[in-house]
Design a protein around this motif. Structure first.
Motif, short mmCIF file in Angstrom:
data_model
loop_
_atom_site.label_atom_id
_atom_site.label_comp_id
_atom_site.label_asym_id
_atom_site.label_seq_id
_atom_site.Cartn_x
_atom_site.Cartn_y
_atom_site.Cartn_z
N ILE A 25 -15.65 -32.82 21.98
CA ILE A 25 -16.75 -31.90 22.26
C ILE A 25 -16.27 -30.46 22.30
CG2 ILE A 25 -18.44 -31.23 24.01
CD1 ILE A 25 -19.16 -33.75 22.45
N ILE A 26 -15.09 -30.23 22.89
CA ILE A 26 -14.59 -28.86 23.02
C ILE A 26 -14.29 -28.25 21.65
CG2 ILE A 26 -12.58 -27.51 23.74
CD1 ILE A 26 -12.59 -29.00 26.32
N VAL A 27 -13.69 -29.03 20.74
CA VAL A 27 -13.36 -28.50 19.41
C VAL A 27 -14.61 -27.98 18.71
CG1 VAL A 27 -12.50 -29.08 17.11
CG2 VAL A 27 -11.28 -29.88 19.13
N GLY A 28 -15.67 -28.76 18.73
CA GLY A 28 -16.91 -28.31 18.10
C GLY A 28 -17.57 -27.19 18.89
N GLY A 29 -17.50 -27.27 20.23
CA GLY A 29 -18.17 -26.28 21.05
C GLY A 29 -17.53 -24.91 21.02
N LEU A 30 -16.25 -24.84 20.62
CA LEU A 30 -15.58 -23.55 20.56
C LEU A 30 -16.29 -22.57 19.63
CD1 LEU A 30 -11.79 -24.53 20.53
CD2 LEU A 30 -12.96 -23.17 22.26
N ALA A 31 -16.88 -23.09 18.57
CA ALA A 31 -17.58 -22.21 17.63
C ALA A 31 -18.69 -21.44 18.32
CB ALA A 31 -18.13 -23.03 16.46
N ALA A 32 -19.53 -22.17 19.08
CA ALA A 32 -20.65 -21.52 19.76
C ALA A 32 -20.17 -20.64 20.91
CB ALA A 32 -21.63 -22.57 20.28
N MET A 33 -19.11 -21.08 21.61
CA MET A 33 -18.62 -20.32 22.75
C MET A 33 -18.10 -18.94 22.33
SD MET A 33 -19.26 -22.19 25.32
CE MET A 33 -20.66 -22.76 24.35
N PHE A 34 -17.27 -18.91 21.30
CA PHE A 34 -16.70 -17.63 20.88
C PHE A 34 -17.71 -16.79 20.11
CE2 PHE A 34 -12.40 -19.83 21.12
CZ PHE A 34 -12.05 -19.18 22.29
N ASP A 35 -18.60 -17.43 19.37
CA ASP A 35 -19.53 -16.67 18.54
C ASP A 35 -20.50 -15.86 19.39
OD1 ASP A 35 -20.20 -16.58 15.50
OD2 ASP A 35 -22.15 -16.63 16.50
N THR A 36 -20.72 -16.29 20.63
CA THR A 36 -21.63 -15.57 21.51
C THR A 36 -21.15 -14.15 21.77
OG1 THR A 36 -22.20 -17.68 22.55
CG2 THR A 36 -22.82 -15.69 23.72
N THR A 37 -19.82 -13.97 21.85
CA THR A 37 -19.28 -12.66 22.22
C THR A 37 -18.44 -12.01 21.14
OG1 THR A 37 -17.37 -13.77 23.23
CG2 THR A 37 -19.22 -13.25 24.67
N ILE A 38 -18.02 -12.78 20.12
CA ILE A 38 -17.10 -12.25 19.13
C ILE A 38 -17.73 -11.11 18.32
CG2 ILE A 38 -17.70 -13.79 17.21
CD1 ILE A 38 -14.73 -14.10 16.64
N VAL A 39 -19.06 -11.14 18.22
CA VAL A 39 -19.76 -10.12 17.43
C VAL A 39 -19.93 -8.82 18.20
CG1 VAL A 39 -21.89 -9.65 16.13
CG2 VAL A 39 -20.95 -11.95 16.15
N SER A 40 -19.73 -8.88 19.53
CA SER A 40 -20.05 -7.71 20.36
C SER A 40 -19.23 -6.48 19.99
CB SER A 40 -19.83 -8.05 21.83
OG SER A 40 -18.48 -8.38 22.08
N VAL A 41 -17.99 -6.67 19.49
CA VAL A 41 -17.16 -5.52 19.15
C VAL A 41 -17.40 -5.03 17.72
CG1 VAL A 41 -15.34 -6.22 20.75
CG2 VAL A 41 -15.26 -7.01 18.38
N ALA A 42 -18.26 -5.72 16.97
CA ALA A 42 -18.42 -5.40 15.56
C ALA A 42 -19.71 -4.64 15.25
CB ALA A 42 -18.39 -6.69 14.72
N LEU A 43 -20.48 -4.28 16.28
CA LEU A 43 -21.79 -3.69 16.02
C LEU A 43 -21.68 -2.38 15.24
CD1 LEU A 43 -23.65 -4.44 19.37
CD2 LEU A 43 -23.69 -5.73 17.22
N ASN A 44 -20.71 -1.53 15.61
CA ASN A 44 -20.55 -0.27 14.89
C ASN A 44 -20.14 -0.51 13.43
OD1 ASN A 44 -21.23 1.44 17.03
ND2 ASN A 44 -19.15 1.41 17.83
N ASP A 45 -19.24 -1.47 13.21
CA ASP A 45 -18.82 -1.80 11.84
C ASP A 45 -19.99 -2.35 11.04
OD1 ASP A 45 -15.50 -1.95 11.73
OD2 ASP A 45 -16.35 -2.14 13.73
N LEU A 46 -20.80 -3.22 11.68
CA LEU A 46 -21.95 -3.79 10.97
C LEU A 46 -22.96 -2.70 10.62
CD1 LEU A 46 -22.49 -7.05 13.08
CD2 LEU A 46 -21.64 -6.90 10.74
N ALA A 47 -23.20 -1.77 11.54
CA ALA A 47 -24.14 -0.69 11.25
C ALA A 47 -23.66 0.14 10.06
CB ALA A 47 -24.31 0.20 12.49
N ARG A 48 -22.38 0.39 10.00
CA ARG A 48 -21.83 1.19 8.89
C ARG A 48 -21.86 0.41 7.57
NH1 ARG A 48 -17.32 1.81 10.90
NH2 ARG A 48 -16.14 0.26 9.73
#
Length: 486
Positions: A25-48
């Motif tokens: 369960i943890i191996v599959g769940g890691l995708a959702a766990m990290f994806d929730t916050t991994i994008v938070s630092v990329a908003l400026n890059d995505l806007a550009r």
């Protein structure tokens, strides 16, 4: 004394089959766990990169969270209809599809739509992973099991931004979603092999459509309203009050609808009558405000008051993640031995004590000292959250576990949104007109006092948690007893 009476049951030993299920369960769940916050630092890059204003790109995160909250309440019904294995495999496949589509997005609108697909899948995965493991545990060694299961949940907000920063530094924004493919494929293969087949038998459960129309948009509206609080919009703003009040009215309507229907409702709110569920829910709200509120304050402190870039701020937070990781080696075992109450008291007390120095920080305070405090703070957060994850299920029947999971997940996320909203508003007010490093540092110190207050409120509430647990018969003993009685 006969051998049959002297041979003790090894109640501290976790069934290897349960550990296999946990790992799967943890191996599959890691995708959702990290994806929730991994994008938070990329908003400026995505806007550009996507040539979109930051206000539009914010919906990359907001749409994901709202889709997740719309989906979470239907998990209990979906599990009863499809069975846990098929539901888990289906949600992993949907998350994989959403990740591929996000990596191939051609503009901001397409990325936001594909993030909704990911959010729907994550809304199924997050409560289901906890439900599956608690049902498999059958009330035994829940502290140690939840110490392992909650690890990606606790580390996601800490490691996600760091991982996102590293991926952005080494490539482009599409890698943020491509990294999910590994977790989804490996998790799907393990689930196909290791999860027991549990096709439902008998009459299929009926979906509480009225409850769904009340609870899902209600929870999403509350989260959305709180997320709109920023420097220009406080609690009195129409764009905050309208969705917030509408959401609260819908949630209240759901409670009125669900109470007389009991287990036939979308979520059985009568579980709040269990002290373990009620006390854990209150502490989940405050822990959400503490954890997610710190996610806002700590990176901003280093970026705005210390002049560190986003990646540097993420790296400075690593000690807190290390502390959370180390807590897993002791907190789970002691939760099983002495009970959730004592362990939670120690954990929340440690978080209070290690956050107080941040309220007195000055421009010259050593980063090494602050990182040492974060290490202990991470230990405290891990020690505090593990007993909550297990105590919420104490005394519940097997069929009530999905309901309890949905309740505590929604409450924790609402607490997190509330904490972020309040602290953002206080920081904006305290830092208004601050033109020097000293003034800005003082504004952060004022805001940290409010974060400390959220955590301090949790300390007396810990006394309502269950104390030392009673021995639970091993599953094989329970099954033998049932067969004899039958």
């Amino acid at each position: 004394m006969p051998p049959s009476t002297t041979a003790p049951t090894d109640s501290d030993r976790v069934d290897p089959a349960v550990w296999r299920l946990v790992f799967t369960i943890i191996v599959g769940g890691l995708a959702a766990m990290f994806d929730t916050t991994i994008v938070s630092v990329a908003l400026n890059d995505l806007a550009r990169e996507l040539h979109a204003p930051i206000g539009t790109i914010q919906w990359v995160s907001t749409a994901y969270l709202l889709a997740m909250f719309v989906t979470i309440p239907i998990v209990r019904w979906a599990q009863s209809v499809l069975g846990a294995k098929r539901l888990w495999l289906g949600s992993l496949g949907l998350f994989l599809l959403g990740s591929v589509l996000c990596a191939l997005a051609w503009d901001a609108t397409s990325l936001i739509v594909f993030r909704v697909v990911q959010g729907v899948a994550a809304g199924i995965m997050m409560p289901l992973m906890m439900t599956l493991i608690m049902q498999a545990a059958r009330g035994r060694n829940t502290g140690r099991l939840m110490a392992v299961v909650s690890l990606p949940i606790a580390l996601g907000p800490i490691i996600g931004p760091v991982l996102g920063g590293l991926l952005l530094a080494g490539g482009n924004w599409r890698l943020l979603f491509g990294v999910n493919l590994l977790f989804c494929v490996a998790g799907g293969w393990l689930a196909f092999r290791n999860l027991p087949a549990d096709r439902p038998t008998g009459d299929r459960a009926r979906l509480d459509a009225v409850g769904l129309l009340l609870l899902s948009p209600g929870a999403a509206a509350v989260i959305y309203g709180l997320s709109q609080i920023n420097g220009t919009a406080g609690f009195g703003s129409a764009k905050v009050l309208v969705p917030l009040l509408a959401g609260l009215v819908l949630v209240a309507g759901f409670v009125a609808w669900a109470l007389p229907r009991g287990s036939k409702a979308l979520v059985d709110v009568r579980l709040f009558g269990h002290r373990s569920v009620a006390s854990s829910s209150g502490l989940y709200f405050l822990s959400g405000a503490t954890l997610y509120g710190a996610m806002l304050l700590l990176p901003l402190f280093w970026q705005q008051a210390r002049g560190v870039d986003a990646l540097g701020a993420g790296l400075l937070l690593i000690p807190q993640g290390v502390g959370t990781l180390l807590s897993r080696f002791v907190a789970g075992r002691y939760t099983d031995k002495v009970g959730p109450r004592s362990v939670a008291l120690v954990g929340f007390g440690a978080v209070v004590l290690t956050t107080v120095p941040f309220a007195f920080v000055t421009a010259g305070t050593s980063d090494l000292l602050l990182m040492a405090l974060l290490l202990v703070r991470g230990l405290g957060m891990g020690v505090a959250t593990i007993p909550l994850a297990s105590s919420a299920y104490i005394g519940l029947d097997h069929g009530d576990i999905p309901n309890a999971t949905i309740i505590v997940l929604v409450i924790q996320q609402i607490g997190g949104s509330f904490g972020i909203a309040v602290l953002a508003m206080i920081l904006q007010h305290a830092s208004a007109g601050a033109k020097t490093t000293e003034a800005l540092t003082h504004a952060f110190g004022t805001t940290f006092w409010w974060s400390i207050a959220f955590t301090a409120l949790a300390v007396p509430l810990c006394l309502l948690l269950p104390g030392r647990p009673k021995p639970v018969p091993a599953p094989e003993q329970t099954e033998t007893q049932v067969s004899v009685e039958a």
